[in-house]
Design an enzyme around this catalytic site. Structure first.
Site, PDB file in Angstrom:
ATOM      1  N   GLU A 400      92.485   4.953  55.167  1.00 50.75           N
ATOM      2  CA  GLU A 400      93.430   5.918  54.600  1.00 50.75           C
ATOM      3  C   GLU A 400      94.843   5.358  54.417  1.00 50.75           C
ATOM      4  O   GLU A 400      95.523   5.686  53.444  1.00 50.75           O
ATOM      5  CB  GLU A 400      93.475   7.198  55.442  1.00 50.75           C
ATOM      6  CG  GLU A 400      92.309   8.161  55.207  1.00 50.75           C
ATOM      7  CD  GLU A 400      91.012   7.723  55.876  1.00 50.75           C
ATOM      8  OE1 GLU A 400      91.031   6.782  56.693  1.00 50.75           O
ATOM      9  OE2 GLU A 400      89.957   8.328  55.576  1.00 50.75           O
ATOM     10  N   HIS A 469      87.626  18.849  61.278  1.00 52.61           N
ATOM     11  CA  HIS A 469      87.374  19.001  59.845  1.00 52.61           C
ATOM     12  C   HIS A 469      87.711  20.424  59.386  1.00 52.61           C
ATOM     13  O   HIS A 469      87.130  20.924  58.426  1.00 52.61           O
ATOM     14  CB  HIS A 469      85.893  18.741  59.511  1.00 52.61           C
ATOM     15  CG  HIS A 469      85.495  17.300  59.545  1.00 52.61           C
ATOM     16  ND1 HIS A 469      85.551  16.526  60.667  1.00 52.61           N
ATOM     17  CD2 HIS A 469      85.024  16.482  58.562  1.00 52.61           C
ATOM     18  CE1 HIS A 469      85.116  15.305  60.390  1.00 52.61           C
ATOM     19  NE2 HIS A 469      84.799  15.256  59.122  1.00 52.61           N
TER      20      HIS A 469
END
Ligand SMILES: Cc1ncc(C[n+]2csc(CCOP(=O)(O)OP(=O)(O)O)c2C)c(N)n1
Ligand SMILES: [Mg+2]
Length: 662
Positions: A400, A469
């Site tokens: 990322e 999540h």
């Protein structure tokens, strides 16, 4: 700027070449000594990190690169800036905090930059420059350029996650980047040999790139390695890692008393001083009229007069301290939603928007994890690679920092990246690239440089999704000046806000709602491209106003219908963009609804966006009663039963609105 031809450094280098390198290294040395003197006199404030002992590397590299090839450095980067061509006067002025400095006093010693001189800048976050360097290379490629990008960093930086991610991506994409590690044996106060048991070049080689170790005090050895690396990069051969062994002749920073370092280590470093050695070498070439003494006098004069002149320059006007945070067009008004047209799913609307941007902007790029052939784990980027090719739509490693840093660099060098971070929760592993890096670009350069990057991600609760999540984290970015944040609540906005984000010159994060990707709505694909900003009064009322954004707007609208049946006339304001916040519309709508406001968010309440909206409306007097509705301050469980006990829904919105209007 003129294009200079790379010199052929060899054992037969002429004395003129060596004399020029000596001049360049000496400029750096005397500049650094002057900075230290000014620091001791308290004319310079704060810490200064000097590159004394390491001058030969930038002095040689700048002769090998083209004069337009971008350079990135660390907080120890004065030498790289001077070698890149940044005027000495501007640098002194910057370090002295003057209005005429490279960054008008906004960067200081450790964070100065000058895009006009291809000096992308220093960086005070260890290892952060490497992913950005990749991006700078991608930006050049996106506009058909052939820049070779050089990024310098320390031995300690090679242990950073961002550095690892960058090396991985550079190899995967075979990017034209030269990674120059200036190994001065110390990472602040820790010896590199105490934490890394292998040579840094050996470790770099394991990534799959060529890596060499050179004596960074020897201009010929260093030059030969850099020449090979630059030529390889320019001819499509990919990245190279060049480890330059250099002495750290002073402490980590000006006030470092080096109590952790042995006298022997200091003596060894002093004995490796590159400048007397090069001076000696030039003398050994037996030039009868070596110009070295004259050069020394010239450089001494140059440094002295630049410092004196900078000292006479004015300080910045304090009233400008809030300028150039971002570009905010005045009074953006959100258009009404279309009533006729094609009904499409939220995710597809985004795909259509990106297709239009890729079609209309050759410099636009799409990259991220699984976005290419797979089309993204939620299918939002489906078919884009097939339509626009592998150079413009590509997968990255699972990295990322390297995605966000790559987007940032590309956006600073002519690209228009639209990248995907698969889950908002994953943004946390790479926030540096947004918060410490992207958000500073416009401000630091007073608008001379911008970072038009778009980051798409998604968040929120869905049954079965775990605590890593499901978080609603928009407040983290909402807090950061310089980053624009949009949260569309319907397919039309998903389409229009994506296009607006790409057209915008600031970093924009679009937070989509995973639970909405299949929601359908009418989309006008011919709508004019909007500017970023503008809240929409989606429903007018008179008794109270429900303010929300993203997924919760849908529930707010259903709740308003139910309230109507009970005789409560509730309006709904869809913020669309939480940054910039449409304060004008917020105030106007609150006043038009009897000053009674219910702010609804999926996120937990403490430190959230609703808290700020509440404060803003109370402070301005536009509201007299405000209630916040959000999740309690808890973690998010996976079970649907537990989730629905926490997250606001239609029923809890109706209940709270009733209480508020009672
Ligand atoms: C992410 C991050 N962690 C820690 C620091 C504090 N810090 C500043 S410089 C430095 C040492 C870096 O060593 P190295 O990469 O070898 O560069 P050098 O200072 O030797 O040039 C540290 C730990 C920082 N600025 N950024
Ligand atoms: Mg070091």
């Amino acid at each position: 700027m003129t294009q200079q031809n790379p010199i052929a450094l060899s054992q037969r280098s002429t004395s003129e070449e060596l004399v020029e390198i000596y001049r360049s290294a000496l400029r750096i040395r005397l500049f650094e000594e002057k900075v230290l003197e000014l620091r001791k006199l308290d004319e310079v404030k704060g810490s200064v990190h000097l590159c004394i002992g390491q001058e030969m590397v930038p002095a040689v590299a700048a002769r090998i690169l083209r004069s337009t090839d971008p350079i990135l450095a660390t907080y120890r980067g004065h030498g790289w800036a001077l070698a890149a061509g940044v005027p000495m006067l501007d640098m002194f002025a910057e370090i002295l905090g003057r209005a005429t400095g490279t960054n008008r006093g906004r960067g200081g010693s450790a964070y100065l930059s000058s895009a006009a001189h291809r000096f992308i800048g220093e960086n005070s976050i260890v290892g952060a420059g490497l992913p950005i360097a990749n991006g700078i290379a991608m930006g050049s490629q996106a506009r058909g350029g052939d820049d070779v990008v050089l990024v310098s960093f320390g031995d300690g930086a090679t242990n950073q996650g961002a550095a690892h991610e960058a090396l991985v991506l550079a190899v995967a994409r075979q990017l034209p980047v030269v990674f120059v590690c200036e190994n001065n044996e110390w990472s602040e106060m820790t010896a590199i040999r105490d934490v890394v048991p292998v040579s840094l070049a050996e470790r770099a080689r394991a990534y799959g790139m060529d890596a060499t170790t050179v004596d960074g005090t020897d201009p010929i050895e260093t030059g030969a390695a850099l020449l090979l690396a630059v030529e390889r990069a320019r001819s499509g051969g990919g990245p190279t890692f060049v480890e330059c062994q250099v002495p750290r002749m002073l402490g980590h920073y000006n006030a470092d008393i080096e109590h952790y370092r042995s006298e022997d280590d200091k003596r060894r470093a002093a004995a490796r001083d590159p400048l007397p050695r090069l001076r000696q070498r030039i003398a050994e070439l037996e030039e009868p009229h070596s110009p070295v003494s004259a050069i020394e006098a010239e450089v001494r004069d140059e440094v002295e007069s630049a410092a004196q002149e900078a000292m006479g320059h004015p300080y910045p006007n304090a009233a400008t301290a809030t300028d150039h945070v971002w570009d905010l067009p005045a009074d953006v008004v959100a258009p009404s939603l279309p009533r006729e047209g094609k009904s499409v799913a939220f995710g597809l609307a985004i795909n259509e928007a990106i297709q239009r941007e890729l079609g209309g902007r050759p410099e636009a790029l799409v990259f991220g994890e699984d976005v290419a052939a797979p089309g993204g784990v939620f299918g939002v980027t489906r078919n884009l690679q097939r339509l626009f090719g592998e150079d413009r739509v590509f997968d990255t490693p699972i990295a990322e920092s390297s995605i966000l840093g790559g987007a940032l660099g590309a956006s600073m060098n002519g690209g228009r990246p639209i990248v995907e971070i698969m889950w908002m929760d994953f943004m946390l592993v790479a926030l540096d690239q947004l918060v410490n890096q992207a958000a500073n670009v416009r401000y630091l350069s007073s608008g001379a440089q911008v970072a038009p990057m778009v980051v798409r991600t998604q968040q929120g609760v869905t049954p079965g999704s775990c605590a890593q999540h499901t978080q609603s984290l928009e407040a983290l970015l909402f807090h950061i000046p310089g980053i624009k944040v949009g949260m569309p609540s319907n397919p039309q906005d998903a389409f229009a806000m994506t296009r607006a984000a790409v057209a915008d010159d600031d970093p924009v994060v679009l937070i989509e709602a995973r639970s909405m990707y299949l929601d359908k709505g009418i989309v006008d694909f011919d709508a004019a491209v909007e500017a970023v900003g503008g809240a929409r009064l989606s429903r007018e009322g008179s008794d109270l106003l429900i303010v929300s954004w993203g997924r919760m707007v849908k529930d707010a609208l259903v709740a308003a219908d139910i309230l109507e049946g009970e005789g409560i006339d509730a309006g709904v304001l869809d913020l669309r963009w939480i940054a910039p916040l449409d304060r004008r519309m917020l105030a106007k709508a609150a006043r038009a609804h009897a000053g009674r406001v219910l702010v609804v968010q999926e996120a937990n309440l403490t430190g959230g966006v609703a808290s700020d909206i509440s404060a803003i409306l109370y402070e301005s007097g536009d509201a007299t009663q405000v209630r916040r509705l959000g999740a309690p301050d808890t973690r998010i469980p996976a079970s649907a039963v537990l989730q629905s006990a926490l997250i606001p829904d239609v029923a809890s919105i109706v209940r709270t609105a009733r209480e508020l209007s009672a």
